[in-house]
Scaffold this motif. Structure first.
Motif, PDB file in Angstrom:
ATOM      1  N   ALA A  77       0.766  -1.239   0.020  1.00 12.72           N
ATOM      2  CA  ALA A  77       0.004  -0.024   0.016  1.00 12.72           C
ATOM      3  C   ALA A  77       0.909   1.183  -0.088  1.00 12.72           C
ATOM      4  O   ALA A  77       0.607   2.084  -0.582  1.00 12.72           O
ATOM      5  CB  ALA A  77      -0.810   0.081   1.300  1.00 12.72           C
ATOM      6  N   ARG A  78       1.933   1.271   0.809  1.00 13.25           N
ATOM      7  CA  ARG A  78       2.624   2.292   0.767  1.00 13.25           C
ATOM      8  C   ARG A  78       3.472   2.654  -0.576  1.00 13.25           C
ATOM      9  O   ARG A  78       3.461   3.760  -1.079  1.00 13.25           O
ATOM     10  CB  ARG A  78       3.884   2.196   1.979  1.00 13.25           C
ATOM     11  CG  ARG A  78       5.109   3.075   1.808  1.00 13.25           C
ATOM     12  CD  ARG A  78       4.975   4.067   2.929  1.00 13.25           C
ATOM     13  NE  ARG A  78       4.500   5.381   2.535  1.00 13.25           N
ATOM     14  CZ  ARG A  78       4.123   6.243   3.533  1.00 13.25           C
ATOM     15  NH1 ARG A  78       4.095   6.337   4.591  1.00 13.25           N
ATOM     16  NH2 ARG A  78       3.622   7.483   2.840  1.00 13.25           N
ATOM     17  N   PHE A  81       0.784   4.202  -2.895  1.00  5.96           N
ATOM     18  CA  PHE A  81       0.718   5.600  -2.148  1.00  5.96           C
ATOM     19  C   PHE A  81       1.855   6.564  -2.615  1.00  5.96           C
ATOM     20  O   PHE A  81       1.574   7.576  -3.431  1.00  5.96           O
ATOM     21  CB  PHE A  81       0.395   5.565  -0.894  1.00  5.96           C
ATOM     22  CG  PHE A  81       0.103   6.741  -0.437  1.00  5.96           C
ATOM     23  CD1 PHE A  81      -1.448   7.351  -0.286  1.00  5.96           C
ATOM     24  CD2 PHE A  81       0.718   7.966   0.163  1.00  5.96           C
ATOM     25  CE1 PHE A  81      -1.711   8.508   0.122  1.00  5.96           C
ATOM     26  CE2 PHE A  81       0.590   8.948   0.372  1.00  5.96           C
ATOM     27  CZ  PHE A  81      -0.855   9.519   0.496  1.00  5.96           C
ATOM     28  N   ASP A  82       2.899   6.037  -2.478  1.00  7.34           N
ATOM     29  CA  ASP A  82       4.047   7.008  -2.921  1.00  7.34           C
ATOM     30  C   ASP A  82       4.332   7.284  -4.046  1.00  7.34           C
ATOM     31  O   ASP A  82       4.527   8.413  -4.638  1.00  7.34           O
ATOM     32  CB  ASP A  82       5.418   6.578  -2.063  1.00  7.34           C
ATOM     33  CG  ASP A  82       5.405   6.641  -0.586  1.00  7.34           C
ATOM     34  OD1 ASP A  82       4.502   7.267   0.114  1.00  7.34           O
ATOM     35  OD2 ASP A  82       6.135   5.962   0.085  1.00  7.34           O
ATOM     36  N   GLY A  86      -0.027   9.649  -3.895  1.00  8.66           N
ATOM     37  CA  GLY A  86      -1.208   9.503  -3.149  1.00  8.66           C
ATOM     38  C   GLY A  86      -2.606   9.564  -3.884  1.00  8.66           C
ATOM     39  O   GLY A  86      -3.582   9.487  -3.224  1.00  8.66           O
ATOM     40  N   LEU A 101       0.758   9.551   6.522  1.00  7.30           N
ATOM     41  CA  LEU A 101       0.800  10.373   5.123  1.00  7.30           C
ATOM     42  C   LEU A 101       1.542  11.589   5.666  1.00  7.30           C
ATOM     43  O   LEU A 101       2.018  11.924   6.645  1.00  7.30           O
ATOM     44  CB  LEU A 101      -0.648  11.081   4.554  1.00  7.30           C
ATOM     45  CG  LEU A 101      -1.753   9.892   4.810  1.00  7.30           C
ATOM     46  CD1 LEU A 101      -2.983  10.599   4.426  1.00  7.30           C
ATOM     47  CD2 LEU A 101      -1.279   9.050   3.360  1.00  7.30           C
ATOM     48  N   TRP A 107      -3.779   6.786   6.526  1.00  7.17           N
ATOM     49  CA  TRP A 107      -4.535   6.436   5.475  1.00  7.17           C
ATOM     50  C   TRP A 107      -4.847   4.870   5.866  1.00  7.17           C
ATOM     51  O   TRP A 107      -3.931   4.188   5.971  1.00  7.17           O
ATOM     52  CB  TRP A 107      -3.909   6.527   4.278  1.00  7.17           C
ATOM     53  CG  TRP A 107      -4.535   5.791   2.930  1.00  7.17           C
ATOM     54  CD1 TRP A 107      -5.825   5.779   2.559  1.00  7.17           C
ATOM     55  CD2 TRP A 107      -3.894   5.242   1.991  1.00  7.17           C
ATOM     56  NE1 TRP A 107      -6.066   5.247   1.560  1.00  7.17           N
ATOM     57  CE2 TRP A 107      -4.755   4.563   1.276  1.00  7.17           C
ATOM     58  CE3 TRP A 107      -2.690   4.490   1.736  1.00  7.17           C
ATOM     59  CZ2 TRP A 107      -4.424   3.740   0.040  1.00  7.17           C
ATOM     60  CZ3 TRP A 107      -2.142   3.763   0.829  1.00  7.17           C
ATOM     61  CH2 TRP A 107      -3.470   3.384  -0.152  1.00  7.17           C
ATOM     62  N   PRO A 109      -5.608   1.497   4.171  1.00  7.47           N
ATOM     63  CA  PRO A 109      -5.895   0.774   2.736  1.00  7.47           C
ATOM     64  C   PRO A 109      -7.070  -0.160   2.907  1.00  7.47           C
ATOM     65  O   PRO A 109      -7.246  -0.680   3.836  1.00  7.47           O
ATOM     66  CB  PRO A 109      -4.324   0.172   2.704  1.00  7.47           C
ATOM     67  CG  PRO A 109      -3.229   0.849   3.432  1.00  7.47           C
ATOM     68  CD  PRO A 109      -4.289   1.034   4.596  1.00  7.47           C
ATOM     69  N   TRP A 167      -2.689  18.154   1.475  1.00 11.89           N
ATOM     70  CA  TRP A 167      -3.596  16.850   1.882  1.00 11.89           C
ATOM     71  C   TRP A 167      -4.920  17.534   2.437  1.00 11.89           C
ATOM     72  O   TRP A 167      -4.925  18.367   3.451  1.00 11.89           O
ATOM     73  CB  TRP A 167      -3.207  15.897   2.621  1.00 11.89           C
ATOM     74  CG  TRP A 167      -1.960  15.016   1.752  1.00 11.89           C
ATOM     75  CD1 TRP A 167      -0.617  15.070   2.003  1.00 11.89           C
ATOM     76  CD2 TRP A 167      -2.218  14.180   0.888  1.00 11.89           C
ATOM     77  NE1 TRP A 167       0.172  14.455   1.014  1.00 11.89           N
ATOM     78  CE2 TRP A 167      -0.852  13.735   0.289  1.00 11.89           C
ATOM     79  CE3 TRP A 167      -3.353  13.535   0.275  1.00 11.89           C
ATOM     80  CZ2 TRP A 167      -0.740  12.669  -0.775  1.00 11.89           C
ATOM     81  CZ3 TRP A 167      -3.281  12.737  -0.500  1.00 11.89           C
ATOM     82  CH2 TRP A 167      -1.815  12.324  -1.197  1.00 11.89           C
TER      83      TRP A 167
END
Length: 185
Positions: A77-78, A81-82, A86, A101, A107, A109, A167
């Protein structure tokens, strides 16, 4: 030779230079799929190049790393996202830990696993003395799970997005349940 189920999704219009053995990153860059679904238990198949290509191709790329256990997942997931700044719509076959974040928020997942519906479906089939599980039963079970997700997990909170100011939350109302599951008056 592809099975009939796979042939329905196969393409015969490969861009020049892409053929058997082409790298997934090159395929994603050329074909621009809106979603990647990993179900082959190939850890790291959705590497940085693949995820970044998805992020370049789409505002909200969809990445489902569904292989179990986590050690077999196509990406974390990281990583998703990265590598998409995002913007990813991500789900995994197993529960991932919370991702911290850049703005200090977190967050959670999403998990998308067909095992979530089977215990209730099995119990219902046994309780009803059903001799077979029909398509209508599967649909009703899936809709029942969806209603729980819509009401419980989203709860009107919406999603976190990245704008010019960093964000932020985008609030949206909780969706109505499917018509087939609404209380009958």
């Amino acid at each position: 030779r592809l099975s009939a189920g796979k042939a329905a999704f196969a393409r015969d219009d490969a861009p020049p230079g892409l053929g058997a053995g082409a790298a997934l990153e090159d395929i994603v860059a050329a074909v621009k799929p809106s979603a990647l679904i990993g179900a082959a238990s190939v850890p790291g198949a959705f590497d940085a190049g693949v995820l970044e290509a998805m992020g370049r191709n789409h505002e909200r790329p969809i990445v489902f790393a569904l292989s179990n256990p986590l050690s077999k997942a196509e990406c974390t997931a990281r990583e998703a996202f990265d590598r998409t700044d995002g913007r990813v719509v991500f789900a995994s076959g197993t529960k991932y830990p919370q991702v911290e974040l850049p703005n200090g928020r977190s967050w959670n997942p999403s998990q998308a696993n067909n095992a979530l519906v089977f215990p209730g479906l099995g119990l219902g089939a046994v309780g009803a003395s059903a001799t077979k599980v029909t398509e209508e039963m599967l649909l009703a079970a899936a809709e029942a799970v969806a209603v729980r997700v819509l009401r419980g997990a989203l709860g009107g909170e919406g999603r976190r997005t990245r704008g010019r100011a960093g964000w932020q939350d985008r609030r949206r109302p909780t969706p109505e349940p499917p018509r087939s599951l609404r209380a009958r008056g």
